[in-house]
Write an enzyme that holds these catalytic residues in place. Structure first.
Site, short mmCIF file in Angstrom:
data_model
loop_
_atom_site.label_atom_id
_atom_site.label_comp_id
_atom_site.label_asym_id
_atom_site.label_seq_id
_atom_site.Cartn_x
_atom_site.Cartn_y
_atom_site.Cartn_z
N ASP A 15 0.83 -1.22 0.00
CA ASP A 15 0.00 0.00 0.00
C ASP A 15 0.86 1.26 0.00
O ASP A 15 0.67 2.16 -0.82
CB ASP A 15 -0.91 0.05 1.24
CG ASP A 15 -1.94 -1.08 1.26
OD1 ASP A 15 -2.46 -1.40 0.20
OD2 ASP A 15 -2.21 -1.61 2.36
N ARG B 33 -0.81 3.27 15.83
CA ARG B 33 -1.21 4.34 14.90
C ARG B 33 -1.10 5.74 15.49
O ARG B 33 -0.62 6.65 14.81
CB ARG B 33 -2.63 4.08 14.37
CG ARG B 33 -2.75 2.82 13.51
CD ARG B 33 -1.69 2.78 12.42
NE ARG B 33 -1.79 1.63 11.54
CZ ARG B 33 -0.81 0.75 11.34
NH1 ARG B 33 0.34 0.87 11.99
NH2 ARG B 33 -0.95 -0.24 10.49
N ASP C 199 -7.64 1.75 10.52
CA ASP C 199 -6.42 2.55 10.61
C ASP C 199 -6.61 3.97 10.08
O ASP C 199 -6.05 4.92 10.62
CB ASP C 199 -5.28 1.85 9.86
CG ASP C 199 -4.76 0.64 10.63
OD1 ASP C 199 -4.94 0.61 11.86
OD2 ASP C 199 -4.17 -0.26 10.00
N SER D 210 -1.91 -9.54 3.98
CA SER D 210 -1.62 -8.18 4.38
C SER D 210 -1.27 -8.23 5.86
O SER D 210 -2.09 -8.62 6.69
CB SER D 210 -2.84 -7.30 4.15
OG SER D 210 -2.69 -6.08 4.84
#
Ligand code: ARG
Length: 408
Positions: free
Chosen positions: A15, A95, A124, A174
């Site tokens: 990504d 995060r 996220d 992922s």
């Protein structure tokens, strides 16, 4: 006019790699990539090289391991952080730290924007956007994958066309990883009804039948030593990941409610998180009153939900932390755990603040508990239930007399 600058949170994965190219070519930004080490144990030199090769004009590396452990993981341990009773919040906790670093570097470099590689389907994006806005509402936030509604397949195609290298792991799953755990999504694990293959896991091993033990020592809610050795929290987490992982402990496989309404099948491996939270909860039961425990469960649940839902910077979290910290003063002591083929069990605990008193609990002659006091207590405890049932019975017999039940 020079290009505007954007600081991109860069992991080196699919990504964020395609994001560099999109930000450059579509948005005409000068891209500065930023990687924060939260204990993902990767080759950060290679990540930097990759970012620069794709087109970043500058790369920044931040060693955030200690900060992550001290300011994010430790508060989560104190609040037994588990979303929906299962997920130890590893990604959710990292995060806000990465967001803070993005904003800090954007200010240092006079960038007008920050960017991340989140899709529009996950949590996220919420954690990044909400934290970034709380810290600086004037920064532009760009999320190319979300903005262009990209799928992993399209990204993979774009990466191939653009000669952006993709790892073999990224082709299968992922993955998001830090010291507190590893999340495995995508690919075949999207089938909620199929057991994840063993190659999905990195820490957890399946080839060991032996039983093993860990002894964990806490001071004021913080794990400070394991198996008699005092160590820094990040080393302690690494130690437990190795020991518990080698005994098959630490896999979480559940259906999770994402903030955007999607139910998703989530797989994690987080041996240290699972062991530490289990031990911490057990020790709390020994040292806190039943009243403290009942209320703390509500607070803990709210804390996990806030963190999961991206509200790290909401003032409520710091209010809850004050309560949680007050309870942790007593949470010192040792917990012994036994592990075998993936099972985990607390088998012993001790604390100088223990409310467990053997002379009260024992069934032997040494008991100091006066049983005669129980009689009156029990009668009063059930008083309202007794009265309510009596009234119900009376009502029913009146209804019967009046011909078989009122109004039904
Ligand atoms: N479901 C977890 C969460 O919302 C894990 C997300 C993993 N993130 C990722 N970018 N692969 O925190």
């Amino acid at each position: 006019m020079p290009n505007e600058k954007v600081v991109l949170a860069y992991s080196g994965g699919l990504d964020t790699s395609v994001c560099i190219r999109y930000l450059q070519t579509l948005h005409k930004f000068d891209v500065i990539s930023l990687t924060v080490d939260c204990g993902q144990n990767e080759d950060f030199k290679a990540i930097e090289k990759k970012a620069l090769a794709i087109g970043a004009i500058k790369h920044i590396f931040v060693d955030g391991k200690e900060e992550f452990a001290d300011n994010y993981v430790i508060p989560s341990i104190k609040s037994n952080g588990l979303y929906e009773d299962k997920y130890p919040l590893a990604t959710a906790l990292a995060r806000p730290l990465i967001s803070a670093k993005l904003v800090e570097e954007a200010h240092n470099l006079r960038a007008t924007a920050v960017a991340h590689g989140c899709t529009g389907k996950g949590n996220d994006q919420i954690r990044f956007d909400v934290t970034i806005r709380a810290l600086d509402p004037h920064l532009k936030i760009i999320a190319p994958i979300r903005d262009m509604n990209l799928t992993r397949d399209l990204e993979m195609k774009f990466a191939q066309e653009q000669e952006i290298p993709i790892s073999s792991e990224a082709k299968k799953y992922s993955v998001d990883l830090n010291i507190w755990g590893r999340a495995i999504e995508g690919g075949i694990v999207e089938d909620a009804n199929s057991e994840p293959p063993t190659d999905a896991f990195q820490f957890v091993k399946f080839d060991n039948d032996k039983a093993g033990y860990l002894e964990l020592e806490f001071e004021k809610g913080i794990p400070v030593a394991v198996d008699g050795q005092r160590m820094k929290i990040i080393n302690l987490i690494g130690y437990i990941n190795d020991v518990a992982g080698s005994l098959g402990v630490g896999i979480v496989d559940h259906i999770e409610d994402r903030m955007v309404g999607i139910k998703s099948r989530e797989i994690y491996e987080a041996p240290a998180a699972v062991v530490i939270v289990e031990a911490h909860k057990d020790l709390e039961k020994m040292v806190l009153t039943s009243h403290e425990l009942r209320f703390k469960r509500v607070v803990d649940e709210q804390w996990s939900w806030l963190v999961y839902s991206g509200l790290w910077k909401d003032p409520l979290r710091s209010h809850l932390d004050k309560f949680i910290d007050a309870t942790q003063k007593k949470v010192s002591g040792k917990v012994k755990l036994k592990m075998q083929r993936g099972s985990l069990r607390v088998v012993g605990r001790e604390s100088q603040h223990s409310l467990y008193r053997n002379e009260l609990a024992t069934y032997t002659a040494g008991s100091t508990f006066d049983q005669s006091l129980a009689k009156g207590f029990v009668e009063l405890w059930g008083l309202q239930s007794t009265v309510a049932n009596m009234i119900d019975r009376r009502q029913r017999s009146e209804d019967n007399k009046n011909g078989g039940g009122a109004g039904s």
